[in-house]
Write a protein that holds these residues in place. Structure first.
Motif, PDB file in Angstrom:
ATOM      1  N   GLN A 163       8.563  -8.529  -6.626  1.00  8.72           N
ATOM      2  CA  GLN A 163       7.791  -8.993  -7.778  1.00  8.72           C
ATOM      3  C   GLN A 163       6.722  -7.974  -8.172  1.00  8.72           C
ATOM      4  OE1 GLN A 163       6.363 -12.834  -6.488  1.00  8.72           O
ATOM      5  NE2 GLN A 163       8.160 -13.932  -7.258  1.00  8.72           N
ATOM      6  N   GLN A 164       6.219  -7.234  -7.186  1.00 15.54           N
ATOM      7  CA  GLN A 164       5.234  -6.178  -7.444  1.00 15.54           C
ATOM      8  C   GLN A 164       5.905  -4.860  -7.829  1.00 15.54           C
ATOM      9  OE1 GLN A 164       1.855  -6.534  -7.419  1.00 15.54           O
ATOM     10  NE2 GLN A 164       2.196  -8.726  -7.100  1.00 15.54           N
ATOM     11  N   ARG A 165       7.216  -4.930  -8.066  1.00 14.91           N
ATOM     12  CA  ARG A 165       8.017  -3.760  -8.465  1.00 14.91           C
ATOM     13  C   ARG A 165       7.930  -2.634  -7.441  1.00 14.91           C
ATOM     14  NH1 ARG A 165       9.951  -4.646 -13.396  1.00 14.91           N
ATOM     15  NH2 ARG A 165       8.876  -6.090 -14.776  1.00 14.91           N
ATOM     16  N   LEU A 166       7.870  -3.000  -6.174  1.00 15.36           N
ATOM     17  CA  LEU A 166       7.847  -2.020  -5.103  1.00 15.36           C
ATOM     18  C   LEU A 166       9.244  -1.429  -4.948  1.00 15.36           C
ATOM     19  CD1 LEU A 166       6.004  -0.915  -2.736  1.00 15.36           C
ATOM     20  CD2 LEU A 166       7.199  -2.575  -1.302  1.00 15.36           C
ATOM     21  N   GLY A 167       9.342  -0.121  -5.084  1.00 18.33           N
ATOM     22  CA  GLY A 167      10.645   0.528  -5.046  1.00 18.33           C
ATOM     23  C   GLY A 167      11.085   1.001  -3.676  1.00 18.33           C
ATOM     24  N   ILE A 168      10.257   0.793  -2.649  1.00 17.07           N
ATOM     25  CA  ILE A 168      10.604   1.236  -1.302  1.00 17.07           C
ATOM     26  C   ILE A 168      11.861   0.501  -0.820  1.00 17.07           C
ATOM     27  CG2 ILE A 168       9.845   1.254   1.114  1.00 17.07           C
ATOM     28  CD1 ILE A 168       6.974   1.496   0.068  1.00 17.07           C
ATOM     29  N   ALA A 215       0.827  -1.210   0.000  1.00 15.80           N
ATOM     30  CA  ALA A 215       0.000   0.000   0.000  1.00 15.80           C
ATOM     31  C   ALA A 215       0.858   1.257   0.000  1.00 15.80           C
ATOM     32  CB  ALA A 215      -0.932  -0.001   1.207  1.00 15.80           C
ATOM     33  N   ARG A 216       2.187   1.050  -0.008  1.00 11.66           N
ATOM     34  CA  ARG A 216       3.149   2.161  -0.062  1.00 11.66           C
ATOM     35  C   ARG A 216       2.917   3.145   1.087  1.00 11.66           C
ATOM     36  NH1 ARG A 216       2.721  -0.063  -4.852  1.00 11.66           N
ATOM     37  NH2 ARG A 216       4.464  -0.022  -6.325  1.00 11.66           N
ATOM     38  N   GLN A 217       2.826   2.587   2.297  1.00 12.04           N
ATOM     39  CA  GLN A 217       2.572   3.393   3.473  1.00 12.04           C
ATOM     40  C   GLN A 217       3.853   3.765   4.217  1.00 12.04           C
ATOM     41  OE1 GLN A 217      -0.304   1.158   5.741  1.00 12.04           O
ATOM     42  NE2 GLN A 217      -1.975   1.660   4.355  1.00 12.04           N
ATOM     43  N   ALA A 218       4.994   3.684   3.555  1.00 13.53           N
ATOM     44  CA  ALA A 218       6.264   4.029   4.196  1.00 13.53           C
ATOM     45  C   ALA A 218       7.256   4.484   3.139  1.00 13.53           C
ATOM     46  CB  ALA A 218       6.815   2.828   4.959  1.00 13.53           C
ATOM     47  N   ASP A 219       8.291   5.198   3.601  1.00 15.99           N
ATOM     48  CA  ASP A 219       9.387   5.594   2.715  1.00 15.99           C
ATOM     49  C   ASP A 219      10.486   4.537   2.704  1.00 15.99           C
ATOM     50  OD1 ASP A 219       8.332   8.242   2.106  1.00 15.99           O
ATOM     51  OD2 ASP A 219       8.808   8.728   4.184  1.00 15.99           O
ATOM     52  N   MET A 220      10.505   3.727   3.764  1.00 11.73           N
ATOM     53  CA  MET A 220      11.529   2.697   3.895  1.00 11.73           C
ATOM     54  C   MET A 220      11.046   1.668   4.902  1.00 11.73           C
ATOM     55  SD  MET A 220      15.431   3.189   5.251  1.00 11.73           S
ATOM     56  CE  MET A 220      16.395   1.782   5.792  1.00 11.73           C
ATOM     57  N   ALA A 221      11.476   0.414   4.762  1.00 12.96           N
ATOM     58  CA  ALA A 221      11.079  -0.652   5.681  1.00 12.96           C
ATOM     59  C   ALA A 221      12.299  -1.312   6.304  1.00 12.96           C
ATOM     60  CB  ALA A 221      10.231  -1.692   4.965  1.00 12.96           C
ATOM     61  N   ILE A 222      12.144  -1.696   7.568  1.00 13.40           N
ATOM     62  CA  ILE A 222      13.127  -2.523   8.263  1.00 13.40           C
ATOM     63  C   ILE A 222      12.436  -3.855   8.510  1.00 13.40           C
ATOM     64  CG2 ILE A 222      14.563  -2.768  10.312  1.00 13.40           C
ATOM     65  CD1 ILE A 222      14.453   0.303  10.567  1.00 13.40           C
ATOM     66  N   LEU A 223      12.965  -4.919   7.935  1.00 11.02           N
ATOM     67  CA  LEU A 223      12.257  -6.192   7.876  1.00 11.02           C
ATOM     68  C   LEU A 223      13.018  -7.305   8.585  1.00 11.02           C
ATOM     69  CD1 LEU A 223      10.036  -8.078   6.634  1.00 11.02           C
ATOM     70  CD2 LEU A 223      11.496  -8.220   4.593  1.00 11.02           C
ATOM     71  N   ASP A 224      12.361  -7.917   9.589  1.00  5.41           N
ATOM     72  CA  ASP A 224      12.882  -9.135  10.202  1.00  5.41           C
ATOM     73  C   ASP A 224      12.500 -10.317   9.313  1.00  5.41           C
ATOM     74  OD1 ASP A 224      13.887 -10.998  11.998  1.00  5.41           O
ATOM     75  OD2 ASP A 224      12.027 -11.066  13.153  1.00  5.41           O
ATOM     76  N   LEU A 225      13.342 -11.315   9.237  1.00  2.00           N
ATOM     77  CA  LEU A 225      13.026 -12.478   8.405  1.00  2.00           C
ATOM     78  C   LEU A 225      12.275 -13.562   9.177  1.00  2.00           C
ATOM     79  CD1 LEU A 225      16.260 -12.955   6.255  1.00  2.00           C
ATOM     80  CD2 LEU A 225      14.221 -11.603   5.755  1.00  2.00           C
ATOM     81  N   GLY A 226      12.566 -13.694  10.474  1.00  2.00           N
ATOM     82  CA  GLY A 226      11.978 -14.768  11.254  1.00  2.00           C
ATOM     83  C   GLY A 226      10.642 -14.401  11.861  1.00  2.00           C
ATOM     84  N   LEU A 227       9.665 -14.101  11.036  1.00  4.44           N
ATOM     85  CA  LEU A 227       8.331 -13.731  11.514  1.00  4.44           C
ATOM     86  C   LEU A 227       7.470 -14.980  11.679  1.00  4.44           C
ATOM     87  CD1 LEU A 227       7.947 -10.671   9.146  1.00  4.44           C
ATOM     88  CD2 LEU A 227       8.301 -10.570  11.624  1.00  4.44           C
ATOM     89  N   PRO A 228       6.517 -14.969  12.626  1.00  4.65           N
ATOM     90  CA  PRO A 228       5.780 -16.195  12.932  1.00  4.65           C
ATOM     91  C   PRO A 228       4.792 -16.635  11.866  1.00  4.65           C
ATOM     92  CG  PRO A 228       4.921 -14.350  14.211  1.00  4.65           C
ATOM     93  CD  PRO A 228       6.167 -13.858  13.536  1.00  4.65           C
ATOM     94  N   ASP A 229       4.225 -15.688  11.120  1.00  4.79           N
ATOM     95  CA  ASP A 229       3.149 -16.053  10.190  1.00  4.79           C
ATOM     96  C   ASP A 229       3.569 -16.063   8.730  1.00  4.79           C
ATOM     97  OD1 ASP A 229       3.488 -13.273  10.258  1.00  4.79           O
ATOM     98  OD2 ASP A 229       1.437 -12.911   9.595  1.00  4.79           O
ATOM     99  N   MET A 230       4.708 -15.455   8.430  1.00  2.00           N
ATOM    100  CA  MET A 230       5.143 -15.377   7.032  1.00  2.00           C
ATOM    101  C   MET A 230       6.633 -15.079   7.008  1.00  2.00           C
ATOM    102  SD  MET A 230       3.613 -12.919   4.031  1.00  2.00           S
ATOM    103  CE  MET A 230       3.949 -13.252   2.298  1.00  2.00           C
ATOM    104  N   ASP A 231       7.389 -15.888   6.326  1.00  2.02           N
ATOM    105  CA  ASP A 231       8.828 -15.684   6.286  1.00  2.02           C
ATOM    106  C   ASP A 231       9.163 -14.366   5.608  1.00  2.02           C
ATOM    107  OD1 ASP A 231      11.690 -16.129   4.932  1.00  2.02           O
ATOM    108  OD2 ASP A 231      11.487 -17.454   6.660  1.00  2.02           O
ATOM    109  N   GLY A 232      10.122 -13.642   6.191  1.00  2.63           N
ATOM    110  CA  GLY A 232      10.500 -12.350   5.646  1.00  2.63           C
ATOM    111  C   GLY A 232      11.042 -12.427   4.232  1.00  2.63           C
ATOM    112  N   ILE A 233      11.681 -13.542   3.893  1.00  3.51           N
ATOM    113  CA  ILE A 233      12.181 -13.718   2.529  1.00  3.51           C
ATOM    114  C   ILE A 233      11.021 -13.704   1.532  1.00  3.51           C
ATOM    115  CG2 ILE A 233      13.146 -15.462   0.963  1.00  3.51           C
ATOM    116  CD1 ILE A 233      15.294 -13.906   2.360  1.00  3.51           C
TER     117      ILE A 233
END
Length: 218
Positions: A68-73, A42-60
């Motif tokens: 794949q959605q060509r998100l440039g953030i 939804a492009r609700q940020a200028d930048m993201a800090i992403l953990d990979l070991g999330l409980p419901d969905m792998d960060g990778i």
């Protein structure tokens, strides 16, 4: 700059949020990978800090779908997966940077500043327009080399306008720089901050474009 922190370790997240806000960033936090991906797309940020070991969905998978959605953030991966193979995989899938846990907060902040400078209008940490200088490393605005006494939101407002000099910023765009999710924002909040900031800057530095927003000329 608005940051989206996707991290399920609540203690770590709380410490990061405090450190990032002290640096002048607006920070939104989500502990769910699926919610994080939705916010990213939804492009609700200028930048993201992403953990990979999330409980419901792998960060990778989040990183893969975002690219794949060509998100440039820009996305900075922050994870306990510290093998060379993991780093290569993350960078190859589109991470802008990769920092393994445990980490030093000053190093994380330095890496964020590098990415932030790439997003701005200048490769330099200092942007000077007339007698006004924005120093993003020192988090200061100076007039004739004298630092101004600014509140956190006054600094963030000045930064948003100066980094986008020559472009009109709508009230909604400026609100996104100044406030986080859940903040109560008065209808005239931006106008009030502009009013106070104008008193500290040279006359005419911030221009009002009626019915549109505000701008600073290059």
């Amino acid at each position: 700059m608005r940051l989206l922190l996707i991290e399920d370790d609540m203690q770590l997240a709380a410490g990061l949020i405090q450190a990032l806000r002290s640096e002048g960033f607006a920070v939104d936090h989500l502990s769910s990978g699926r919610q994080g991906l939705s916010a990213l797309l939804a492009r609700q940020a200028d930048m993201a800090i992403l953990d990979l070991g999330l409980p419901d969905m792998d960060g990778i998978e989040i990183l893969k779908q975002a690219r794949q959605q060509r998100l440039g953030i820009p996305i900075l991966v922050l994870t306990a997966r510290d093998s060379t193979a993991d780093k290569i995989k993350g960078l190859d899938l589109g991470a802008d940077d990769y920092l393994a846990k445990p980490f030093d907060v000053p190093e994380l902040l330095a890496r964020i500043r590098v990415i932030a400078r790439r997003l701005g209008t200048s490769d330099d940490s200092c942007i000077t327009i007339g007698t006004v200088t924005l120093d993003t490393l020192a988090h200061k605005v100076l007039v004739e080399q004298q630092p101004l006494a600014l509140s956190r939101r006054e600094y963030m407002l000045a930064k948003a306008l100066i980094e986008n000099a020559g472009r009109i910023q709508s009230r909604e765009q400026l609100e996104s720089h100044l406030y986080e999710w859940g903040d109560e924002v008065a209808s005239n909040a931006v106008e009030v901050h502009v009013h106070h900031l104008r008193k500290k800057l040279p006359a005419g530095f911030i221009q009002t474009i009626r019915g549109v927003g505000y701008t600073v000329n290059k």
